[in-house]
Scaffold this motif. Structure first.
Motif, PDB file in Angstrom:
ATOM      1  N   ASP A   1       6.485  -8.801  53.151  1.00  0.00           N
ATOM      2  CA  ASP A   1       7.358  -7.423  53.706  1.00  0.00           C
ATOM      3  C   ASP A   1       6.183  -6.629  54.390  1.00  0.00           C
ATOM      4  O   ASP A   1       6.472  -5.841  55.129  1.00  0.00           O
ATOM      5  N   ASN A   2       5.040  -6.448  53.579  1.00  0.00           N
ATOM      6  CA  ASN A   2       4.143  -5.500  54.246  1.00  0.00           C
ATOM      7  C   ASN A   2       3.149  -6.096  55.279  1.00  0.00           C
ATOM      8  O   ASN A   2       1.893  -5.634  55.687  1.00  0.00           O
ATOM      9  N   GLY A   3       3.347  -7.572  55.991  1.00  0.00           N
ATOM     10  CA  GLY A   3       2.710  -7.931  56.687  1.00  0.00           C
ATOM     11  C   GLY A   3       1.647  -8.937  56.162  1.00  0.00           C
ATOM     12  O   GLY A   3       0.625  -9.468  57.006  1.00  0.00           O
ATOM     13  N   GLN A   4       1.407  -8.910  54.876  1.00  0.00           N
ATOM     14  CA  GLN A   4       0.106  -9.707  54.369  1.00  0.00           C
ATOM     15  C   GLN A   4       0.659 -11.047  54.086  1.00  0.00           C
ATOM     16  O   GLN A   4       1.857 -11.104  54.001  1.00  0.00           O
ATOM     17  N   PRO A   5      -0.281 -11.931  54.284  1.00  0.00           N
ATOM     18  CA  PRO A   5       0.151 -13.544  53.798  1.00  0.00           C
ATOM     19  C   PRO A   5       0.834 -13.408  52.338  1.00  0.00           C
ATOM     20  O   PRO A   5       0.285 -12.986  51.413  1.00  0.00           O
ATOM     21  N   LEU A   6       1.750 -14.332  52.367  1.00  0.00           N
ATOM     22  CA  LEU A   6       2.573 -14.671  51.029  1.00  0.00           C
ATOM     23  C   LEU A   6       1.364 -15.188  50.120  1.00  0.00           C
ATOM     24  O   LEU A   6       0.994 -16.446  50.460  1.00  0.00           O
ATOM     25  N   SER A   7       1.365 -14.962  48.739  1.00  0.00           N
ATOM     26  CA  SER A   7       0.530 -15.452  47.676  1.00  0.00           C
ATOM     27  C   SER A   7       1.197 -16.374  47.245  1.00  0.00           C
ATOM     28  O   SER A   7       2.329 -16.596  46.989  1.00  0.00           O
ATOM     29  N   GLN A   8       0.250 -17.369  46.558  1.00  0.00           N
ATOM     30  CA  GLN A   8       0.776 -18.421  45.720  1.00  0.00           C
ATOM     31  C   GLN A   8       1.520 -17.917  44.414  1.00  0.00           C
ATOM     32  O   GLN A   8       2.316 -18.511  44.058  1.00  0.00           O
ATOM     33  N   ILE A   9       0.873 -16.706  43.924  1.00  0.00           N
ATOM     34  CA  ILE A   9       1.652 -16.304  42.693  1.00  0.00           C
ATOM     35  C   ILE A   9       2.968 -15.705  43.143  1.00  0.00           C
ATOM     36  O   ILE A   9       4.039 -15.705  42.427  1.00  0.00           O
ATOM     37  N   ALA A  10       3.173 -15.031  44.238  1.00  0.00           N
ATOM     38  CA  ALA A  10       4.297 -14.410  44.708  1.00  0.00           C
ATOM     39  C   ALA A  10       5.436 -15.711  45.035  1.00  0.00           C
ATOM     40  O   ALA A  10       6.464 -15.537  44.726  1.00  0.00           O
ATOM     41  N   LEU A  11       4.573 -16.656  45.834  1.00  0.00           N
ATOM     42  CA  LEU A  11       5.746 -17.527  46.074  1.00  0.00           C
ATOM     43  C   LEU A  11       6.204 -18.435  44.889  1.00  0.00           C
ATOM     44  O   LEU A  11       7.481 -18.757  44.721  1.00  0.00           O
ATOM     45  N   ARG A  12       5.541 -18.661  43.952  1.00  0.00           N
ATOM     46  CA  ARG A  12       5.931 -19.021  42.696  1.00  0.00           C
ATOM     47  C   ARG A  12       6.949 -18.346  41.909  1.00  0.00           C
ATOM     48  O   ARG A  12       7.970 -18.721  41.363  1.00  0.00           O
ATOM     49  N   SER A  13       6.765 -16.839  41.736  1.00  0.00           N
ATOM     50  CA  SER A  13       7.454 -16.122  41.131  1.00  0.00           C
ATOM     51  C   SER A  13       8.858 -16.241  41.785  1.00  0.00           C
ATOM     52  O   SER A  13      10.062 -16.314  40.997  1.00  0.00           O
ATOM     53  N   ARG A  14       8.838 -15.987  43.080  1.00  0.00           N
ATOM     54  CA  ARG A  14      10.338 -15.965  43.996  1.00  0.00           C
ATOM     55  C   ARG A  14      11.010 -17.343  43.751  1.00  0.00           C
ATOM     56  O   ARG A  14      12.121 -17.196  43.827  1.00  0.00           O
ATOM     57  N   PHE A  15      10.131 -18.360  43.713  1.00  0.00           N
ATOM     58  CA  PHE A  15      10.806 -19.466  43.896  1.00  0.00           C
ATOM     59  C   PHE A  15      11.458 -20.029  42.567  1.00  0.00           C
ATOM     60  O   PHE A  15      12.642 -20.228  42.255  1.00  0.00           O
ATOM     61  N   ASP A  16      10.537 -19.559  41.112  1.00  0.00           N
ATOM     62  CA  ASP A  16      11.163 -19.712  39.980  1.00  0.00           C
ATOM     63  C   ASP A  16      12.510 -18.767  39.728  1.00  0.00           C
ATOM     64  O   ASP A  16      13.333 -19.263  38.988  1.00  0.00           O
ATOM     65  N   LYS A  17      12.444 -17.534  40.138  1.00  0.00           N
ATOM     66  CA  LYS A  17      13.989 -16.862  40.236  1.00  0.00           C
ATOM     67  C   LYS A  17      14.798 -17.509  40.935  1.00  0.00           C
ATOM     68  O   LYS A  17      16.124 -17.653  40.015  1.00  0.00           O
ATOM     69  N   ALA A  18      14.560 -17.923  42.130  1.00  0.00           N
ATOM     70  CA  ALA A  18      15.830 -18.685  42.887  1.00  0.00           C
ATOM     71  C   ALA A  18      16.138 -20.090  42.162  1.00  0.00           C
ATOM     72  O   ALA A  18      17.530 -20.212  42.111  1.00  0.00           O
ATOM     73  N   ARG A  19      15.097 -20.759  41.732  1.00  0.00           N
ATOM     74  CA  ARG A  19      15.587 -21.867  40.971  1.00  0.00           C
ATOM     75  C   ARG A  19      16.446 -21.563  39.414  1.00  0.00           C
ATOM     76  O   ARG A  19      17.223 -22.303  39.071  1.00  0.00           O
ATOM     77  N   THR A  20      16.054 -20.622  38.736  1.00  0.00           N
ATOM     78  CA  THR A  20      16.800 -20.042  37.627  1.00  0.00           C
ATOM     79  C   THR A  20      18.302 -19.891  38.127  1.00  0.00           C
ATOM     80  O   THR A  20      19.209 -20.608  37.601  1.00  0.00           O
ATOM     81  N   LEU A  21      18.555 -19.071  39.029  1.00  0.00           N
ATOM     82  CA  LEU A  21      19.704 -18.702  39.406  1.00  0.00           C
ATOM     83  C   LEU A  21      20.578 -19.777  40.235  1.00  0.00           C
ATOM     84  O   LEU A  21      21.741 -19.788  39.718  1.00  0.00           O
ATOM     85  N   ALA A  22      20.068 -20.714  40.670  1.00  0.00           N
ATOM     86  CA  ALA A  22      20.606 -22.083  41.112  1.00  0.00           C
ATOM     87  C   ALA A  22      20.747 -22.997  39.965  1.00  0.00           C
ATOM     88  O   ALA A  22      21.536 -23.885  40.246  1.00  0.00           O
ATOM     89  N   LYS A  23      20.247 -22.735  38.653  1.00  0.00           N
ATOM     90  CA  LYS A  23      20.145 -23.751  37.477  1.00  0.00           C
ATOM     91  C   LYS A  23      19.804 -25.328  38.195  1.00  0.00           C
ATOM     92  O   LYS A  23      20.490 -25.734  37.737  1.00  0.00           O
ATOM     93  N   VAL A  24      18.927 -25.340  38.706  1.00  0.00           N
ATOM     94  CA  VAL A  24      18.134 -26.413  39.006  1.00  0.00           C
ATOM     95  C   VAL A  24      16.707 -26.538  38.607  1.00  0.00           C
ATOM     96  O   VAL A  24      16.120 -25.459  38.495  1.00  0.00           O
ATOM     97  N   GLU A  25      16.366 -27.510  38.070  1.00  0.00           N
ATOM     98  CA  GLU A  25      15.002 -27.712  37.679  1.00  0.00           C
ATOM     99  C   GLU A  25      14.117 -28.611  38.382  1.00  0.00           C
ATOM    100  O   GLU A  25      14.148 -29.932  38.253  1.00  0.00           O
ATOM    101  N   PHE A  26      13.515 -28.136  39.207  1.00  0.00           N
ATOM    102  CA  PHE A  26      12.143 -28.962  40.000  1.00  0.00           C
ATOM    103  C   PHE A  26      11.337 -28.058  40.508  1.00  0.00           C
ATOM    104  O   PHE A  26      11.388 -26.803  40.471  1.00  0.00           O
ATOM    105  N   GLN A  27       9.860 -28.425  40.706  1.00  0.00           N
ATOM    106  CA  GLN A  27       8.911 -27.518  41.131  1.00  0.00           C
ATOM    107  C   GLN A  27       8.775 -27.633  42.369  1.00  0.00           C
ATOM    108  O   GLN A  27       9.049 -28.735  43.308  1.00  0.00           O
ATOM    109  N   PHE A  28       7.978 -26.737  42.896  1.00  0.00           N
ATOM    110  CA  PHE A  28       7.800 -26.700  44.330  1.00  0.00           C
ATOM    111  C   PHE A  28       6.984 -27.772  44.912  1.00  0.00           C
ATOM    112  O   PHE A  28       7.365 -28.490  46.072  1.00  0.00           O
TER     113      PHE A  28
END
Length: 301
Positions: free
Chosen positions: A229-256
């Motif tokens: 949101d601040n114009g900086q490249p999305l970090s791998q840590i941020a991607l993993r955190s956001r992906f894990d959150k969505a994966r949990t809410l979707a009740k699906v288990e797979f890795q990026f």
């Protein structure tokens, strides 16, 4: 004294241990064991070999070297025997079998370099010492699972997932894509891990996804295609955190990273998959696909 030649100084190395080793060789005297410590050789390895490796490989090697130095750092290279490698694997393997294998591989490469550099003439102690058996991932991500995670994901994660699927690239290679990489009707990628270069034609769904990303409002101009949101490249840590959150809410288990395998499988064409993933040979791609979908065979009749 008038005929005495002035003393000429020759710089052997900036590294004290290396300078002592070279001095001993020049003078024909026995080297001190301190010049042949694994820690000394590892230091030179980092200095001379690291620059030839990919960034991701160097980061992995850094973590592996910490464990190796803790055990072998104080030992002369010639004192390390196969029994020590076996013991290291057995102890380290209790908690991390795969990492133990990787650390053994790094030790072996460092030892081979030590032979090339003249620190030892001994046989590589890793030879004949078996590592742990590894099983590759066999997870196949269905279309339904993929879409369910996207429903709960942040927009940046949706963009990353779609790009990973349509291009078949690893997470790090997706995140580093810049706008300048889109030219001449193709998306140009240089893979971090292999250095492979490929241009992926911008057609079909990939063109639609890129249009969607370009049309999204931005708070700051950044060369990176996927940015926070601040114009900086999305970090791998941020991607993993956001992906894990969505994966949990979707009740699906797979890795990026499983998305890359889905891309290889969903093409339905091994030749296409091989080019898209930039695999060196067809066998690698075939194994990649069959591990997830199994062997397709005809019935008896």
């Amino acid at each position: 004294m008038s005929g005495t030649q002035p003393r000429v100084w020759t710089k052997l190395s900036n590294d004290r241990a290396e300078a002592l080793r070279l001095w001993a060789q020049r003078e024909g005297v026995r080297e001190d064991d301190s010049t042949k410590l694994f820690s000394v050789i590892a230091k030179r390895y980092v200095r001379e070999v690291y620059p030839t490796k990919a960034v991701r490989t160097r980061k992995d090697n850094d973590k592996e070297l910490v464990h190796l130095l803790r055990v072998f750092g104080h030992m002369p290279i010639d004192a390390i025997a196969p029994m020590h490698i076996r013991e290291y694997l057995d102890i380290r393997g209790v908690v991390a079998k795969v990492r133990a294998n990787r650390e053994k591989a790094l030790f072996s490469h460092i030892f081979n370099k030590a032979r090339e550099w003249g620190y030892t003439m001994g046989q590589n102690p890793c030879q004949g010492v078996k590592g742990f058996k590894e099983t590759g991932r066999t997870r196949y991500v269905t279309d339904d699972e993929f879409e369910r995670v996207k429903e709960f994901a942040h927009a940046t994660v949706v963009d990353a997932m779609d790009l990973a699927l349509l291009t078949g690239q690893r997470p790090a290679d997706v995140l580093k894509i810049q706008r300048a990489d889109i030219r001449d009707g193709a998306l140009w990628i240089v893979q971090n891990k292999t250095g492979a270069r490929l241009g992926i034609e911008i057609t079909g769904e990939l063109a639609t996804v890129l249009d969607r990303i370009y049309s999204r409002p931005r708070k700051a101009i950044s060369p990176y295609l996927i940015q926070d949101d601040n114009g900086q490249p999305l970090s791998q840590i941020a991607l993993r955190s956001r992906f894990d959150k969505a994966r949990t809410l979707a009740k699906v288990e797979f890795q990026f990273r499983d998305i890359r395998a889905k891309a290889a499988t969903d093409t339905g064409d091994l030749a296409h998959s091989q080019k898209l993933l930039a695999h060196k040979n067809r066998d690698m791609t075939e194994h990649y696909v069959k591990a997830r979908m199994g062997e397709r065979v005809k019935p008896l009749r």
